[in-house]
Design a protein around this motif. Structure first.
Motif, PDB file in Angstrom:
ATOM      1  N   LEU A 100      -6.627  -9.244  -0.399  1.00  0.00           N
ATOM      2  CA  LEU A 100      -6.857  -8.325  -1.208  1.00  0.00           C
ATOM      3  C   LEU A 100      -8.230  -8.628  -1.844  1.00  0.00           C
ATOM      4  O   LEU A 100      -8.865  -7.490  -2.558  1.00  0.00           O
TER       5      LEU A 100
ATOM      6  N   ALA B 156       0.720  -1.351   0.003  1.00  0.00           N
ATOM      7  CA  ALA B 156       0.185  -0.041  -0.052  1.00  0.00           C
ATOM      8  C   ALA B 156       0.962   1.262   0.134  1.00  0.00           C
ATOM      9  O   ALA B 156       0.388   2.460  -0.292  1.00  0.00           O
TER      10      ALA B 156
ATOM     11  N   LEU C 291      -5.725   1.023  -2.375  1.00  0.00           N
ATOM     12  CA  LEU C 291      -5.838   0.552  -1.107  1.00  0.00           C
ATOM     13  C   LEU C 291      -6.227   1.758   0.026  1.00  0.00           C
ATOM     14  O   LEU C 291      -5.031   2.476   0.296  1.00  0.00           O
TER      15      LEU C 291
ATOM     16  N   ALA D 103     -10.275  -2.122  -1.128  1.00  0.00           N
ATOM     17  CA  ALA D 103      -9.343  -1.807  -2.584  1.00  0.00           C
ATOM     18  C   ALA D 103     -10.541  -1.325  -3.534  1.00  0.00           C
ATOM     19  O   ALA D 103     -11.568  -1.959  -3.824  1.00  0.00           O
TER      20      ALA D 103
END
Length: 822
Positions: free
Chosen positions: A522, A253, A481, A491
């Motif tokens: 993720l 990130a 993010l 996300a």
């Protein structure tokens, strides 16, 4: 020479030919050379080399011309020059320029016998983090043009080296003679051109041009791009390192990339070496007429860091939304160690670059004239490294580029912080931490690249690993993010150059394989915003939404009928997508806890597919560029797979009655699907259209999730049929046109049970990657007969090309078992 038609005889070792021609329009789609050569040939247009071929041909062949053609071609008079060299045997040269346009009646073309394993990148990722902080090279060599944002707008970075007092250029076009135009507008049809009229009309300059170094290689790996150059008697290596490590989310990130320089003597003698780097204010504005301000800071450390930053005076945080936009709030940072052999300054580009090339020290004071527009004397963040005498021992220097956007996304009118800022970390603290961790991260990235490339080669065969390496940072870098309203990781993806939507469900769907392979956290982060929005009360329909807004404002669906109407929605498409994606998260978790807060939604979407999924009404699907289609066979297959996924979710949650009911329904639908879609040696595009065909890429989840819904002979029949429909650069999406989708092509190939069939179907895709024009971050929508881009570029959906790794249970399990950091 076989196949030659000799009209003019030549008997020397080489020949130059030149002729001029007139063009009324320069909107060329896929320029090729129609060439017959014996032996090595080079073609130039208006002084730019647009193609080069070695050895000889025995007949006329069509060869794609490189990106320089689109830059050099002009309205009116053009000059074409040809150079041919002969070493032995016959000799012959004939060249014409052809624009290959769309055609429908194309015979199938067998793919190359071997996969292309060394791919010319469509564009080279340099500093790629999110849809705003995204810098690429659109050229074969780093010094052939200015670096650019994925939209094509110049985001200039310049690099110079002095070896024993001799200046050379290794990045961008600093101090070009004549100067290369920088202000060309970004365009969806082609990148901004380095040869446009502003440069062509520049009068001759008396300044001596700076020579370029000679590029030896360019290697693109998942987290690194490595260039090697010959700079006189020394070799210069530059690594653009973006530590996009999927199992370390806090590192992933961070909007920080490293530029690492390594220099070594090649002739056994020591040489005096200095390096110069700068980044323009273009990286911090949407358009170069915006005024910027700058300052320097310092971050503690051993040694401390010098920080240079630049950003707009206005700072319009999250005020704009759209597709063809660059960020114009927050600050770009350049950071270097505060040591004796490093000089830093903020000032006008030409002045600083000329100081360096002349051997003069950089000014010790920053330019006080601010605020001013970026295009007003081009303020840059600059640094110079004085390496001293460099011998056979490799000398290393590094810098960091970072972007602090402060707030990244607006969700339902609430501004969200980037994930890295969630605990109060600021930019100096971020850069201090990044500097301390560089040695460890460099080792981690090298190990990650090596392991991932090896497994991709293992599952996909020759060509697949370098292909996925080109997709890796593009896929991750099309997401942002952030810390969601619930405090969790969210996300947000951007539909780059398709409509600019944010959080589009039928973009999350094709992009999902890269997250499902490398980190389920993720994957779930991409789903949370959609699920949260769908249950917020804003979304009133019984099917899943299409999108959350226009990037970076996720304030509610804008596509089709938006929140107001069912017109032009994608009800079957998006509902099926969400059920499949949530099932993927549960499969990796080994339980259905992620689905628990959203059961009312999932129940509703499954019921919608129960009623509408088998034989879809006239509606759009993810391939909406093809228009509405009723009775869509591939869309029906998706709905059936989604119902089986929902049944599996119910089973994992202990909802046995629903699990049995929906599993039986899916199995019944399969039998009806086979009967309605059958067209002899393949299955149709639409149930009511005999004689049609399409890629059935949605069946891939039946294989990956081991649902065992469709009989094996269904896929076997389709794969055998597809092999008869290949064009030079790929398999058309369906019988209606010659275009295809890069992501769906790989999904279709992944259906193949035999490895040789997968590799056979993939070889044309590697040819497309190698030859496609214009040079932009990889498109996912292109013509299969000429590799030309139809539309789209830099989109997150390219993460879908990793799907072949999911089809190997051992490899997928190996990566899924890696313990991610929080």
């Amino acid at each position: 020479t076989p196949g030659s038609v000799v009209r003019t005889q030549w008997d020397g070792k080489e020949i130059w030919l030149r002729r001029s021609f007139e063009l009324e329009e320069t909107d060329l789609k896929a320029p090729h050379a129609l060439i017959h050569h014996d032996e090595d040939a080079e073609v130039y247009l208006n002084g730019q080399r647009v193609g080069a071929w070695q050895n000889y041909t025995t007949h006329y062949v069509m060869e794609p011309l490189n990106q320089n053609f689109l830059r050099a071609v002009r309205k009116g008079k053009n000059v074409l020059a040809v150079h041919c060299r002969q070493t032995i045997g016959g000799q012959y040269i004939d060249v014409g320029i052809v624009d290959v346009v769309r055609g429908q009646a194309m015979p199938a073309v067998a793919p190359p016998e071997k996969a292309r394993t060394e791919l010319r990148p469509p564009a080279v990722p340099l500093v790629v983090h999110d849809p705003y902080f995204s810098v690429w090279s659109f050229d074969d060599a780093l010094y052939e043009g200015w670096t650019r944002h994925w939209t094509g707008a110049v985001h200039g970075m310049a690099g110079l080296i002095r070896v024993d007092g001799k200046p050379m250029r290794f990045m961008g076009r600093p101090l070009d003679v004549p100067p290369q135009a920088k202000g060309a507008a970004a365009a969806k049809s082609a990148p901004a051109a380095k040869g446009d009229s502003a440069a062509k009309d520049t009068p001759p300059s008396k300044e001596q041009p700076i020579p370029d170094v000679r590029q030896l290689s360019c290697q693109v790996l998942p987290t690194r791009t490595i260039y090697r150059f010959q700079a006189g008697p020394v070799e210069l290596s530059i690594t653009f390192l973006t530590p996009a490590l999927p199992d370390e989310v806090d590192v992933l990130a961070r909007p920080v990339s490293y530029v690492i320089f390594e220099v070594q003597s090649q002739d056994g003698q020591p040489h005096q070496v200095e390096l110069y780097f700068d980044a323009t204010g273009e990286l911090a504005v949407n358009t170069p007429d915006q005024p910027v301000v700058w300052q320097r800071q310092e971050a503690a450390g051993d040694p401390p860091l010098q920080l240079l930053r630049i950003g707009t005076k206005e700072q319009p945080i999250l005020q704009k939304r759209g597709d063809d936009l660059r960020i114009d709030w927050g600050y770009l940072y350049l950071a270097v160690p505060k040591v004796q052999d490093v000089a830093t300054v903020i000032g006008p580009a030409d002045r600083l670059r000329k100081c360096f090339t002349a051997g003069q020290p950089l000014p010790t004071e920053d330019d006080p004239r601010q605020p001013r527009a970026v295009q007003d004397d081009w303020p840059v963040l600059a640094c110079a490294f004085h390496l001293g005498q460099v011998g056979q021992k490799r000398e290393t220097r590094w810098l960091m580029l970072a972007y602090d956007d402060q707030y990244s996304i607006q969700y339902l009118e609430q501004n969200l912080r980037p994930w890295w800022r969630r605990d109060g970390l600021d930019a100096p603290g971020l850069l201090r931490r990044a500097a301390e961790q560089l040695p460890k991260l460099a080792q981690r990235c090298e190990a990650f690249d090596r392991a991932l490339m090896a497994d991709l080669e293992k599952v996909g065969g020759p060509g697949y690993a370098p292909f996925c390496a080109l997709a890796y940072r593009q896929a991750l870098g099309a997401h942002k993010l952030v810390q969601g309203p619930d405090g969790q990781l969210w996300a947000f993806s951007k539909e780059c150059f398709s409509n600019g939507c944010i959080g589009t469900v039928d973009v999350i769907y094709p992009a999902a394989p890269i997250f499902l392979l490398l980190n389920n956290q993720l994957h779930k982060a991409a789903l949370r915003p959609v699920l949260h929005y769908a249950q917020s009360g804003r979304w009133k329909f019984p099917f899943a939404p299409h999108d959350l807004g226009t990037y970076p404002k996720a304030n509610g669906q804008v596509y089709g009928g938006g929140e107001k109407s069912e017109e032009n929605q994608m009800p079957v498409e998006e509902s099926a997508n969400m059920l499949i994606l949530v099932a993927g998260a549960a499969k990796l978790d080994g339980h259905a806890e992620f689905a628990k807060p959203y059961w009312p939604l999932l129940d509703q979407w499954a019921d919608y597919l129960r009623q509408k999924g088998l034989d879809p009404e006239n509606q759009l699907c993810t391939d909406d560029f093809a228009g509405h289609l009723a009775h869509n066979v591939n869309l029906s297959a998706k709905a059936i797979v989604a119902l089986a996924c929902y049944a599996e979710l119910c089973r994992m949650a202990g909802r046995d009655t629903e699990a049995r009911s929906y599993r039986q329904l899916a199995e019944q639908f399969v039998q009806q699907w086979i009967r309605m879609a059958d067209d002899g040696d393949h299955y149709r595009l639409a149930f009511d259209r005999p004689g049609t065909w399409s890629q059935k890429y949605n069946l891939v989840w039946d294989k990956i999730f081991a649902l065992r819904l469709f009989p094996p002979e269904v896929v076997q029949k389709e794969i055998a049929f597809y092999k008869t429909k290949l064009n030079l650069f790929g398999l058309p999406l369906d019988n209606r046109s010659l275009y295809t989708k890069t992501d769906w092509h790989v999904w279709t190939a992944t259906l193949a049970d035999q490895q040789e069939d997968f590799e056979y179907l993939m070889r044309p895709v590697y040819e497309f990657v190698h030859f496609t024009l214009p040079r932009v971050p990889m498109t996912d929508w292109y013509w299969t007969h000429n590799a030309g881009r139809v539309g789209f570029q830099a989109r997150p959906v390219i993460g879908g090309v990793f799907i072949r790794a999911l089809a190997d249970p051992q490899v997928w399990s190996q990566w899924a078992r890696k313990k991610p950091s929080p």
